[in-house]
Every structure is written in structure tokens, then in C-alpha cells.
Design an enzyme around this catalytic site. Sequence first.
Site, PDB file in Angstrom:
ATOM      1  N   HIS C  95       0.851  -1.199   0.000  1.00 35.48           N
ATOM      2  CA  HIS C  95       0.000   0.000   0.000  1.00 35.48           C
ATOM      3  C   HIS C  95       0.883   1.244   0.000  1.00 35.48           C
ATOM      4  CE1 HIS C  95      -2.737   3.150   1.199  1.00 35.48           C
ATOM      5  NE2 HIS C  95      -2.083   3.322   2.335  1.00 35.48           N
ATOM      6  N   ASP C 124       8.395  21.463 -26.279  1.00 34.40           N
ATOM      7  CA  ASP C 124       8.530  20.129 -25.689  1.00 34.40           C
ATOM      8  C   ASP C 124       9.578  20.222 -24.599  1.00 34.40           C
ATOM      9  OD1 ASP C 124       8.509  17.321 -25.212  1.00 34.40           O
ATOM     10  OD2 ASP C 124       7.865  17.004 -27.269  1.00 34.40           O
ATOM     11  N   TRP C 159       7.329  -0.208   4.218  1.00 39.40           N
ATOM     12  CA  TRP C 159       7.881   0.487   3.044  1.00 39.40           C
ATOM     13  C   TRP C 159       9.302   0.963   3.284  1.00 39.40           C
ATOM     14  CZ3 TRP C 159       9.053   5.625   1.228  1.00 39.40           C
ATOM     15  CH2 TRP C 159       9.019   6.604   2.219  1.00 39.40           C
ATOM     16  N   SER C 189      13.969   5.915 -13.655  1.00 38.84           N
ATOM     17  CA  SER C 189      12.965   6.747 -14.309  1.00 38.84           C
ATOM     18  C   SER C 189      12.941   8.148 -13.704  1.00 38.84           C
ATOM     19  CB  SER C 189      11.595   6.073 -14.173  1.00 38.84           C
ATOM     20  OG  SER C 189      10.568   7.011 -14.268  1.00 38.84           O
ATOM     21  N   SER C 190      12.926   8.216 -12.370  1.00 37.13           N
ATOM     22  CA  SER C 190      12.870   9.517 -11.704  1.00 37.13           C
ATOM     23  C   SER C 190      14.118  10.332 -11.981  1.00 37.13           C
ATOM     24  CB  SER C 190      12.753   9.345 -10.193  1.00 37.13           C
ATOM     25  OG  SER C 190      11.559   8.697  -9.878  1.00 37.13           O
ATOM     26  N   HIS C 273      13.656  11.474   3.574  1.00 39.19           N
ATOM     27  CA  HIS C 273      13.075  12.745   3.966  1.00 39.19           C
ATOM     28  C   HIS C 273      12.922  13.727   2.814  1.00 39.19           C
ATOM     29  CE1 HIS C 273      10.892  14.892   6.858  1.00 39.19           C
ATOM     30  NE2 HIS C 273      11.371  15.960   6.279  1.00 39.19           N
ATOM     31  N   GLU C 275      12.318  12.851   0.004  1.00 44.79           N
ATOM     32  CA  GLU C 275      11.186  12.229  -0.680  1.00 44.79           C
ATOM     33  C   GLU C 275       9.850  12.800  -0.192  1.00 44.79           C
ATOM     34  OE1 GLU C 275      10.859  10.121  -3.104  1.00 44.79           O
ATOM     35  OE2 GLU C 275       8.765   9.504  -2.862  1.00 44.79           O
ATOM     36  N   TYR C 277       9.257  15.757   0.723  1.00 42.92           N
ATOM     37  CA  TYR C 277       9.023  17.032   0.037  1.00 42.92           C
ATOM     38  C   TYR C 277       8.806  16.830  -1.449  1.00 42.92           C
ATOM     39  CZ  TYR C 277      10.254  18.573   4.578  1.00 42.92           C
ATOM     40  OH  TYR C 277      10.246  18.728   5.925  1.00 42.92           O
ATOM     41  N   SER C 288      -0.904  26.771  -5.449  1.00 47.91           N
ATOM     42  CA  SER C 288      -0.440  28.146  -5.649  1.00 47.91           C
ATOM     43  C   SER C 288      -0.868  28.682  -7.014  1.00 47.91           C
ATOM     44  CB  SER C 288       1.085  28.223  -5.534  1.00 47.91           C
ATOM     45  OG  SER C 288       1.499  27.770  -4.275  1.00 47.91           O
ATOM     46  N   HIS C 322      15.346  12.513  12.109  1.00 44.93           N
ATOM     47  CA  HIS C 322      14.188  12.563  13.015  1.00 44.93           C
ATOM     48  C   HIS C 322      13.281  11.353  12.821  1.00 44.93           C
ATOM     49  CE1 HIS C 322      11.850  15.243   9.934  1.00 44.93           C
ATOM     50  NE2 HIS C 322      11.591  13.988   9.729  1.00 44.93           N
ATOM     51  N   HIS C 323      13.538  10.582  11.756  1.00 46.59           N
ATOM     52  CA  HIS C 323      12.812   9.319  11.606  1.00 46.59           C
ATOM     53  C   HIS C 323      13.437   8.227  12.468  1.00 46.59           C
ATOM     54  CE1 HIS C 323      10.459  10.674   8.088  1.00 46.59           C
ATOM     55  NE2 HIS C 323      11.508  11.424   7.853  1.00 46.59           N
ATOM     56  N   THR C 348       7.434  26.227   5.762  1.00 40.91           N
ATOM     57  CA  THR C 348       6.115  25.671   5.461  1.00 40.91           C
ATOM     58  C   THR C 348       5.031  26.601   5.976  1.00 40.91           C
ATOM     59  OG1 THR C 348       7.196  23.568   5.923  1.00 40.91           O
ATOM     60  CG2 THR C 348       4.853  23.501   5.469  1.00 40.91           C
ATOM     61  N   LYS C 351       4.352  29.505   3.736  1.00 41.67           N
ATOM     62  CA  LYS C 351       3.466  29.194   2.610  1.00 41.67           C
ATOM     63  C   LYS C 351       2.003  29.251   3.034  1.00 41.67           C
ATOM     64  CE  LYS C 351       5.795  26.576  -0.805  1.00 41.67           C
ATOM     65  NZ  LYS C 351       7.128  27.062  -0.557  1.00 41.67           N
ATOM     66  N   ARG C 470       1.560   0.477  15.041  1.00 43.83           N
ATOM     67  CA  ARG C 470       1.448   0.282  13.596  1.00 43.83           C
ATOM     68  C   ARG C 470       1.768  -1.155  13.269  1.00 43.83           C
ATOM     69  NH1 ARG C 470       5.531   4.477  10.744  1.00 43.83           N
ATOM     70  NH2 ARG C 470       4.626   3.645   8.856  1.00 43.83           N
TER      71      ARG C 470
END
Lengths: 200, 100, 663
Positions: C95, C124, C159, C189-190, C273, C275, C277, C288, C322-323, C348, C351, C470
Site C-alpha cells: 500500500h 517540448d 515500506w 525513471s525519476s 526525507h 522524498e 518534500y 499556488s 528525526h525518523h 512551510t 506558505k 502500527r
Amino acid sequence: MSADHAVASHDTHTTSTGLSNVKLGMWLFLGSECLLFGGLISTYMLYRGRVGTGPTPMQVFDIPFTSVSSFVLLMSSLTMVLGVSAAHKGDDRNTYLWVAVTALLGATFVGGQVYEFTAFYNEGMGFTTSLFTSSFYVLTGFHGVHVTVGIIMLMSTLGIMKRSKVPGSKSETIEMLGLYWHFVDIVWIIIFTLIYLIPV
Amino acid sequence: MSTETTTHTEEHGMSNAGYVRIALILAAITALEVSTYYVDFGRLFMPALMIMMVVKFIMVVSYFMHLKFDNKLFSWIFYAGLILAIGVYCVALATFHFFS
Amino acid sequence: MAIIERPSVTTTPAVIAPATPSSSLGTLRRPVTTGGWKAWLFTVDHKKLGIMYMATALFFFIVGGLEAVLIRLQLAAPNGKVLNADLYNQMFTMHATTMVFLFVMPMAAGLANYFIPLQIGARDVAFPRINAFSFWALLFGGIFINLSWFLGGAADGGWFMYAPNSGPVFSPSHGIDFWALGLQITGISSLAGAVNLITTVLNMRAPGMKLMRMPVFTWLQLVVQFLLLFAVPVITVALFLLSFQRNFGATFFDVAAGADPLLWQHLFWIFGHPEVYILILPSFGIISEVLPVFARKPLFGYPFVVFSGAAIGFVGWGVWAHHMFASGLGPVSVAVFSIATMAIAVPTGVKIVNWTLTLWGGKLVYTAAMKFAIGLIVLFTIGGLSGVTHSVAPSDTQQTDTYYIVAHFHYVLFGGAIFGLFSGFYYWWPKVFGKLLNERLGSWNFWFMVIGMNMTFGPMHILGLQGQPRRMYQWTEARAGEGFFNLGFWNLIASIGSLVLTFGILLFLINVVITTRKGQVAPLDPWNARSLEWMTSNPPKEHNFDSIPTVHHLDEFFHRKYQEDANGVMQQVKTAEEVLKELEDNADAHIHMPSPSYWPIVLALGMPVLAFGVIYSIPVAIFGAVVILFGAYGWAIEPSTAPDDDIDPPTESGTSMGVAHVS
């Protein structure tokens, strides 16, 4: 309005920054590669002392031999840059010559690496022997694959050039190969110092 | 031919002789690096080795890869990646007490 | 698909030289079909690729959503029997993997592909064939990961795949092998996409489109692509180490062999991390765009939104640990990362303030797109605040691995990223497909999603603080507690909420079907929009703009329609149609578009074959490598834009000659 549109008329060869797309893309890729090799080098640095029951780096490394192959790779950077320089001058003969010499030096380096790995293996340093050996083989193996890919690209480009099929600018293609090749060289500059010369 | 050569030298900042000079310096530094393996440099060993590595690295990047003469954007991109890599990996290694 | 468009010059087929494909490999000539499936398979058009990206992402969204529903059904009541423990592990792992790597990322990439060239006034992307390759690599990588369901079970380590759960002892199936190699492919790809899009944004802007005149969506996507550029190689290293451990006997994360399993955690989160963002910034960009259009006001503090986006991208590199507060990093590390994490709340917050002040005093138009955008502001703020509670390390140690964390990241990812994407769907649908999504259904869609999402993830705060962990496949009545904090009650609410949410998303799919069948054809400028992508037809022509506009302002399209009168009030001076007419009247005579190519899909196809071989048999891997090499050669030899003599002349019926006959 019409003046604006005269300026705006489409020209595929001009870019907003005035820089070539391919070159910009190449530098972005190389910037990204820094983090790839950084991760592999860090893994090695963390694990280099964890030899378990296997040999230590200092027992297996053959510094004179590796120094020579490092020197060969360093000199291949010189021949590469001479090839790029010849390509920019439109000097096909010297371009062929220097690119071929670069590929040959690269192949010598890879040959040396194969010899080195074989020697290490015979001294009881298998891929799974210890954390040191695994991380050593992964790091230097990745670098070796990069060199090999570089050699394949250099040789292919020579072949394609012979049949004059290089799409786009020939000198730019050689220049991009050069950037890649030098990058592989600077990675080895770091590997040689950090991995081979600093005793554990 | 000669005019073309000069324009290219200006554009790319180096003549072939210049490249050979750079290569000779690189070779000399490499020889010095290898010598640290045989001669005891004492407390200077690590800093000397690190400085030589960095000098070689920057010379290849600046001259052979033309960053010194090229648009600054290329330098920004490449050094951003490099410095980021050094930063995050050194911090990560520091948390393993690698440097202590 | 037209290969070369010459809009204002009428060429007869006789003018074009007969086909002599001098520049491509003889066996596979350049694809020249103008219609049918081949036009999609071999396209390099950024808009077609964008649509394919988004369709792929939507498909995986449904897959990932169904996985989530199964998880919630399992947890609805004590001692759930819907899934067994093993299948439950696979379900939550896949998931998350699906939602992160196969839905949000490709959906954002699809939108970037489609809209960045349009927003900066380009025809293009910089490397159209690499663009096609990126898409096919993503699709094949996604399929490859999900193949594991049918080949002995999917990945089941969570994950973030911590050791030792990722090792062969705890996960003997091939699931994690498929996962690691498949993510490697989507990573390529990315990475290719990042190189491509950064080059596009920096190099392909229309005249006058300075960096500080770019739409915010393009800006934030630029930040995202830089994050991808530097973050993907880190996970590449981690995944390689994992693959070497699982497939070739190395012991990189095996404590018994003296390894540091924290090495994986560091590598994963140095990628992981940024990721976060990568997932959220595209949606920030979308709203925006949406908020100013429907508030009828320019974005408040454009430079602040741009620079705070860049700041988030930069500081995002210094907070990964922090993870790992609960992993025993040591007090100094924890303190440093704790403070850095608090700091990142600042840009953040900037914004949030900017968006709120954009709404302030505006003439708000509550379209579905606007509702989703406002939904993002509210829901993301809730998720952001619970995020700040995690930055306080002592509090985080209590919350780690509880449902409180699940609640937090679903508020930021569902309430933030996904609401932003839905806002984008409603806003840009008429641009892409030429028809307006039904607003009434859109409103129902929005309200069901808001209620469903709060019902599902809101109670998880309570569940988490009550200590429900979890990744536990069952909970028991005996330890559920009583009264307001009864786990059973809140689990049931969450599960019902997930069904409400599913219904909301179903309404969106129904809306798509209805719109496709008999939707209202969109006017040229349905929202009275502000940026360049609206300054062309709906859907845009293959070459995007008849003539490349010269840009004089931020919000160029708006400034062409409106000008200040003597009193300083904006007055409409032109309609959208008139603006477009001007561009058409000055159409460029010769527009060379990049030509379709076989090679991107060939090259991409080699990768899953190679990966399959790594797991099962080395000869297959070698075959895959040969396919990659073959694709690379074909690619290298083929010019990106076909010379005129490499193209078959169009036949009278409008399609082109077959590719079978070789000269």
C-alpha cells in the site's frame, strides 16, 4: 508586437541560458553521481575495519600495483582531454587517435582490476568473506563498471564516427564522453587515497 | 587553422601543452601520495594525504573538465551535488562515532 | 502523429524526398504512424507522455486504495479475519510503496511533464526521448514490483524495509527482491526525468520568461526535480546493498555478521526525507496556481512562496534522522536533528500564510478545484502541527511506531499531496481533455473525501496516543480500553471512514466517465486563468504554441487580458480568444517537432528483464543487458529530430506508410 514575434521565432539551437542542453544534462547527472559514489564510499569507510576472520586490507592490498594502475587511469584523463581538444578543432585524425588511446588505457586499468580481484580471491578474500570484502568489492566493482561503460561508449563512438553517423555535433559528443571519463577518474582519485593509502 | 586554434584556446582556456603540464603535476602529486606509504610522515600524514587528494580532484575538475572556464551554472550544479554528498554522509558517519 | 508540422506552409507530399532511412538501424525504421496505439507507444510528445503517466498513476492509486481498504477491513473489529498476518504485512508494505512510488510521484511527474513546457512557453521538453524512456521505465518498474503478488508473495518488510525484517530469514519469499529491483527501475525513471525537467526549465523558457516570472508550479517542480536528482542515488545505493545481501550473500545489514543495521536507516532516510518534500511540493505548486485564479487576486508574496519552497528543499536534507529518534542515535544527534526539524516548519508556515492572505479579500469562486485547494490548506496544517509534535524527541519516542504517526503522515500526504492533486485534476482537466469535469459531482467528490479522510485518519491520533502500534495485524478486545478511548470504537469509525473515502474517490471516477461521454466542452479560458498554459487551445496542439510568446510579466496571460486603467483598477482589454488569435496570426512558418522513436521503450523493456534475471537466472539477466545495449545503440545512432529524408511522406488518407518495407 511584431518585433517581439520576430525575436520569438523558433530556433532550436538557442536556449534560455545559452548553454547546451546536453552539457547541462550531463553535469546534472554527474552531480547526482556524487551522491551515488558518496554512499558507496561511506559504506566502505564504515565497514573497512570489520574483517571478521578474513584478511585485513593491509594484508591484501598491493600498493605498487594499484599505484601503477591509478597512474594509467590518470593519464587516460590526459589523452581524453587531448581527444576533446582535437575534436573541437575538427581534427578527426587526432580525435580518433586520442580517443582510442584513452579506451586502451581504460581497458588496461580494468584489466588490472580483474587481475587484482583474482589475486585477492586467491588470497582468501571472497565477496562474502567479511563486511570489509563485500563493501570493497561493491565500491570498486561499481567504479569498474563505470569505467567499462566508458570504454564501451568510447569504442562505440569511434565506430559510429567512422561510419559518420554521429547525430548532432561530433565534438560535443566527444566532450560529453570526456566529462564522464574525467568523472570516473576523479572518483578513482578519491578511492585510491581513502581506500588504498590510508591504513586501517 | 591557426586563427581557429587561438579562438578555441580562448574558449576553452587551455592549450595542449597546458594539459600536459597539468597531467605532469597530477603525476607528481600521485607519486608523492604513494610515497606516504613508504616514508613516515608522522602527524602530517592524514592532512597531507587529504590535501593532495583534494588538489588532484580540483585540478581535474577545473582544467580537464573545464569547469574553471565554463559557465558558473555547471560549477554550481556539480559542487552542489558534491558538497551535499560530503555533508550528509559525514553527518551520517559521525552518528556512528566514525570520526572519534 | 504528425512528425513535422508546417502550419502555414502548404507542402505537397511530392516536395518531401522519398523515404531513405539513412540514419536509423535498418531493422527498425523510425515509427511514422499518425494514429492508433503506435502513436502512443512510440511517442515522444510531452503531452501524450504526461497523460500516460497520469493514467498509470491513477491505475496504481486504485490498486493502492484497495489495499488500504483491505487493511481497514481487517482492523475494523477485534481479531480480524480478513487477512492473515503474512498477507497483512504484504498489504501495508505494498500500500505504502504503491501510493508513494507508483501514485503520487508519477502523478506529479505526469503533471510536470504536461504543464512545465506549457507554463514556460516551450514546445517540448529538452530531451523528448529520455522523457519517453522515463515513462516506460516507471510503468515497467511498477508492473515488475507488483508481479511479486503472483510469484510467491509481495514485499512484506514495511515500506522503509528495516533490517532485519528485510533479510532472508524474516522474508524468505522473493517479494523484497522484486521490491528492491523494481524501485531501482522507477528510480532510474525519476533520475532521468529529473535531469530532463531541470534542463527543460533552465534552458527551454520562452523569451522574457525569467526565473522569477515562472509560475509557482514550475518553480516548485524545479525544486522537486533537484531533490530527486540528489536523493534518488542515495536510495539506489541502499537498494543495491540490499539486493547484494539478498541475492549474493553479502551481510551489509546483518548484526550477527558485525554490521550496523542503522546504515540502512541512514541511507533510506537521507533519501526518504527529501522524498517527503518530493511528494508534497508539487501539490503546493498546484494550489499556488489554483488559489489566485479563484480568488481573483495575484498570489500573495510570490517571491516568498518561491524562496520558502527552495528553503524547504534545502533544509529537507538536514532532518532525516528525526525518523530515527528511537534508534539510539545519541543525545547530540537527536538534539541537532530535533532543532533542524522544528526549523523546517518555518518555511512551510510561510506558505500557509501566503495562501491564506491570497484568499484574504479576494472574490472567492468555490469551484471543485478551489475546494480541494482550501481543503489542502486546512488538512495540511493539521498534519503539519502533529508533525511538529514529532520534532520534539521525547514526545516522538512515545509516538514512534504508533497510529499517531500513521495519522500524521496521512494528513500531510492524503490531506496535503492528494488533495492538491485532485485540485489539479479539476483545474487542468479542460486543458488536457477539452471538457469540463462536472462541478456538482466534483463538489460531492470533495465533501465525501473530506469527511471520509477525517473519519479515517482523525481517530488514528487517539488510537496512537492510546498506544495502538502500527503494523499489528490484529488487536484484541481485552486490551482495547473503555469509554471515550476504546480502541474498538475508533477503529470501527476509521474503517467506516475509509469506505466513505473510497466512495468519494469512486465519485471522481464516475465523474471522469460521465465527462468523457457527454461532458460540457470547455471554453478556451474556463477559469479566467493567469499563466501561459491557458494561452493555447484546449487541448493544446502538438506544437503547443503557434508562435512562442514573449513574456513581460509574472502571470503573463492575465496581463495580456487585463490592464490597469487611469484609476489603477484592472480592466479587461482583450478576451482570451483575442490573445490566442494574435499568437495564431504570427504563427511560425517552420516548426520542427522531435520525432517518435522505438528506442525508449526498447531500452526500458530491457531493465525488468535484467532484474528478473538477477532474481531467477543469470542468463536471462544477460539477455536483458543485451536488450539494453541494443536499445542504447539504436538510440545513439538515431538523430532526435528526423531529417526530412528519413520520413515517409504521408499518404492521401492522412495516415502514413507502413514500416515493414525496408529500402
